[in-house]
Write a protein that holds these residues in place. Structure first.
Motif, PDB file in Angstrom:
ATOM      1  N   LEU A 176       8.515   4.745   0.643  1.00 29.03           N
ATOM      2  CA  LEU A 176       7.922   3.435   0.377  1.00 29.03           C
ATOM      3  C   LEU A 176       8.277   2.457   1.490  1.00 29.03           C
ATOM      4  O   LEU A 176       7.416   1.720   1.989  1.00 29.03           O
ATOM      5  CB  LEU A 176       8.409   2.916  -0.977  1.00 29.03           C
ATOM      6  N   LEU A 177       9.553   2.453   1.908  1.00 25.81           N
ATOM      7  CA  LEU A 177       9.988   1.528   2.953  1.00 25.81           C
ATOM      8  C   LEU A 177       9.346   1.869   4.298  1.00 25.81           C
ATOM      9  O   LEU A 177       8.923   0.974   5.040  1.00 25.81           O
ATOM     10  CB  LEU A 177      11.511   1.561   3.068  1.00 25.81           C
ATOM     11  N   ILE A 178       9.257   3.156   4.592  1.00 25.02           N
ATOM     12  CA  ILE A 178       8.636   3.560   5.864  1.00 25.02           C
ATOM     13  C   ILE A 178       7.151   3.208   5.863  1.00 25.02           C
ATOM     14  O   ILE A 178       6.614   2.721   6.870  1.00 25.02           O
ATOM     15  CB  ILE A 178       8.837   5.067   6.113  1.00 25.02           C
ATOM     16  N   ALA A 179       6.464   3.438   4.725  1.00 25.30           N
ATOM     17  CA  ALA A 179       5.039   3.120   4.647  1.00 25.30           C
ATOM     18  C   ALA A 179       4.797   1.635   4.877  1.00 25.30           C
ATOM     19  O   ALA A 179       3.878   1.251   5.610  1.00 25.30           O
ATOM     20  CB  ALA A 179       4.486   3.548   3.285  1.00 25.30           C
ATOM     21  N   ALA A 233       6.445  -8.052   6.424  1.00 30.25           N
ATOM     22  CA  ALA A 233       7.829  -7.995   6.906  1.00 30.25           C
ATOM     23  C   ALA A 233       8.779  -8.670   5.924  1.00 30.25           C
ATOM     24  O   ALA A 233       9.914  -8.203   5.708  1.00 30.25           O
ATOM     25  CB  ALA A 233       7.927  -8.647   8.282  1.00 30.25           C
ATOM     26  N   LEU A 234       8.359  -9.778   5.318  1.00 28.86           N
ATOM     27  CA  LEU A 234       9.191 -10.445   4.316  1.00 28.86           C
ATOM     28  C   LEU A 234       9.424  -9.538   3.110  1.00 28.86           C
ATOM     29  O   LEU A 234      10.548  -9.442   2.595  1.00 28.86           O
ATOM     30  CB  LEU A 234       8.526 -11.751   3.873  1.00 28.86           C
ATOM     31  N   ALA A 235       8.355  -8.865   2.658  1.00 30.60           N
ATOM     32  CA  ALA A 235       8.502  -7.928   1.547  1.00 30.60           C
ATOM     33  C   ALA A 235       9.419  -6.774   1.927  1.00 30.60           C
ATOM     34  O   ALA A 235      10.261  -6.343   1.134  1.00 30.60           O
ATOM     35  CB  ALA A 235       7.131  -7.402   1.128  1.00 30.60           C
ATOM     36  N   LEU A 236       9.283  -6.280   3.159  1.00 29.75           N
ATOM     37  CA  LEU A 236      10.112  -5.173   3.628  1.00 29.75           C
ATOM     38  C   LEU A 236      11.591  -5.567   3.666  1.00 29.75           C
ATOM     39  O   LEU A 236      12.464  -4.806   3.223  1.00 29.75           O
ATOM     40  CB  LEU A 236       9.648  -4.730   5.014  1.00 29.75           C
TER      41      LEU A 236
END
Length: 402
Positions: free
Chosen positions: A88-91, A185-188
C-alpha cells in the motif's frame, strides 16, 4: 454496577470514531479521485504545451485508465499477503512520484508513460486501501470505513478537480499535477507514521498465484463483478452524456452543464458518506439491491424530468450520483466477505475496480454509437435505466441466495 441503559458492545463500536488510519487512506483516495479526472480538463493546455492534437492528448486519459483497470489487478495478485502494508505504501509512493514526474515530463511520450505508471499506482493503492481500512476498523464499522474511502475519492472528483483546474488556469497545467502529488505525499507521510501491521495479513500464509486466480472460478464473485459492470455501464456510461442530455432538455440548450455535473458529484459524496452506517446494519446483498433500485429509478426519471424542464433534472441527477457512488461500499463488503477465508479479498476488490472502468468505457462507447445512429436522448437514458434494471434482477437472485 453498570447502568443497564448505557450503550455497550457492538453499539459503542458502531458509533465510535473511525481510526485515524482510515482518514489518511481517504486523503490518498481524494488525490486519486483528482488524478483520475483532472487530465480530461487539462487536455487543451497539454495539447498546446506539447504541440499535439487534443485527440492525442486524450490518450493520456486512456493510458491512465487502462493501466489502472488492467495493470493493478495483476500486481495485486502478485503481492504476497504479508506485504500488504508495504504494498500500500509503495503504491501510494509510486502514485506520488508518477504525478510529480508527469509535471516535469520533457516530452509527450514520457508524459504518457508516467500517466500509465500513475494509473497502476492508483489502482493498487485503492484496492489495498479499501481492504486496509476494513482491516483496521472494528467489524461493526467496516462499511463506514469503506464509505469514508469512497467518499474521499468522490470528494477528489467533485471538489478537487475544479480546484486543480482553477489552479492550472492561474499557474499552468503542471500546477494541477503538483497539487495531486502534494496531497498524495501528505497521505503517505501520515500512513508511514500511523498505518499499523494489517491484522489479517501479518499472520497469513503465502498464497500461490494459481490459488489467487481461482477466484475467477468462484461463481458468486463473478456475479458480484457482473453487477458492478452493469451498474457502471448504466451510471458511469450515462455520465458521459450529461451535456447532450441537457442540450436536448426543455429550456436547457443554452445552459452550462457545470451545475448538473456538480449535482452528480455532490450526490456521490453524500451517498458515500450516508451508506457507511447502513452498510454496517443491513446485509450487503440487500443493501446493494436497494441502491440498484434507486439507481434504476433515478435513470428512468432523468429523461422524464428533462422533457419538462432542465432544472427538474437536478433531483434525479443527485439521486443517481448518490446511488452510483454508494453502490461500491456494499459491493466491496460482499467481495471481502466471500473471499475472506481464501485471503484474496484485495484481488477481488482490484477486479471490481477494473469492472467499473470497463463498464464506464462500454457505456460511453455504446452511447456514442447509439447517438451516431440518431437515437433520441430520452431513449439513451431509458436504455441506461434498463441496464440498471438488469443489474437489479441479477442482484435479486444473489440476495435470495445469501
Amino acid at each position: 454496577m453498570l447502568d443497564s441503559s448505557s450503550p455497550s458492545g457492538p453499539d459503542v463500536a458502531a458509533t465510535a470514531a473511525l481510526p485515524a488510519t482510515v482518514y489518511l487512506i481517504a486523503v490518498g483516495a481524494f488525490a486519486l479521485g483528482m488524478a483520475s479526472y483532472v487530465t480530461a480538463g487539462l487536455m487543451p493546455m497539454i495539447a498546446s504545451a506539447f504541440a499535439v492534437s487534443v485527440a492525442m492528448a486524450a490518450q493520456l486519459v486512456t493510458a491512465f485508465t487502462l493501466a489502472y483497470g488492467l495493470g493493478s489487478p495483476l500486481l495485486v495478485a502478485l503481492l504476497p499477503a504479508r506485504a500488504q502494508r508495504c504494498g500500500l505504501l509503495i503504491a501510494l509512493g509510486v502514485f506520488v512520484l508518477a504525478n510529480g514526474a508527469s509535471a516535469l515530463a520533457p516530452g509527450f511520450s514520457s508524459l504518457l508513460a508516467w500517466r500509465a505508471i500513475a494509473g497502476i499506482g492508483a489502482g493498487v493503492y485503492l484496492a489495498l486501501g479499501i481492504a486496509a481500512a476494513a482491516g483496521v476498523s472494528a467489524p461493526q464499522q467496516r462499511g463506514k470505513a469503506i464509505g469514508a474511502i469512497m467518499g474521499g475519492m468522490a470528494g477528489g472528483t467533485v471538489l478537487g478537480v475544479p480546484l486543480s483546474l482553477l489552479l492550472a488556469q492561474q499557474l499552468g497545467w503542471t500546477a494541477a499535477l503538483w497539487l495531486v502529488a502534494l496531497l498524495g505525499a501528505l497521505a503517505l507521510a501520515g500512513l508511514l507514521w500511523k498505518l499499523p501491521a494489517l491484522p489479517a495479513a501479518s499472520s497469513a500464509p503465502a498464497i500461490p498465484l494459481r490459488r489467487k486466480l481461482a477466484l475467477l472460478a468462484d461463481g458468486r464473485v463473478l456475479a458480484i463483478l457482473l453487477v458492478s459492470l452493469l451498474a457502471a455501464i448504466a451510471s458511469l456510461g450515462m455520465y458521459t452524456f450529461i451535456a447532450p442530455l441537457l442540450a436536448w432538455s426543455a429550456q436547457g440548450a443554452a445552459m452550462s452543464s457545470t451545475p448538473f455535473l456538480w449535482a452528480w458529484g455532490v450526490g456521490g459524496i453524500v451517498g458515500s458518506v450516508l451508506v457507511g452506517p447502513w452498510a454496517d446494519k443491513v446485509a450487503a446483498p440487500k443493501l446493494t439491491l436497494f441502491i440498484l433500485a434507486l439507481l434504476a429509478l433515478a435513470l428512468c426519471a432523468l429523461p422524464l424530468a428533462a422533457g419538462w424542464s432542465a432544472w427538474l433534472m437536478l433531483a434525479p441527477i443527485v439521486l443517481w450520483g448518490a446511488a452510483g457512488w454508494a453502490l461500491q461500499v456494499p459491493q466491496n463488503q460482499q467481495l471481502l466477505a466471500v473471499r475472506a477465508r481464501q485471503g484474496d479479498g484485495n484481488l477481488a476488490i482490484a477486479l471490481n475496480e477494473s469492472a467499473l472502468y470497463l463498464g464506464s468505457a462500454i457505456g460511453a462507447a455504446t452511447g456514442g454509437v447509439l447517438l451516431l445512429l440518431d437515437w433520441p436522448m430520452w431513449l439513451l437514458g431509458a436504455s441506461a435505466a434498463l441496464v440498471a434494471a438488469a443489474a437489479l434482477l441479477l442482484q435479486s437472485g444473489l440476495a435470495r441466495r445469501s
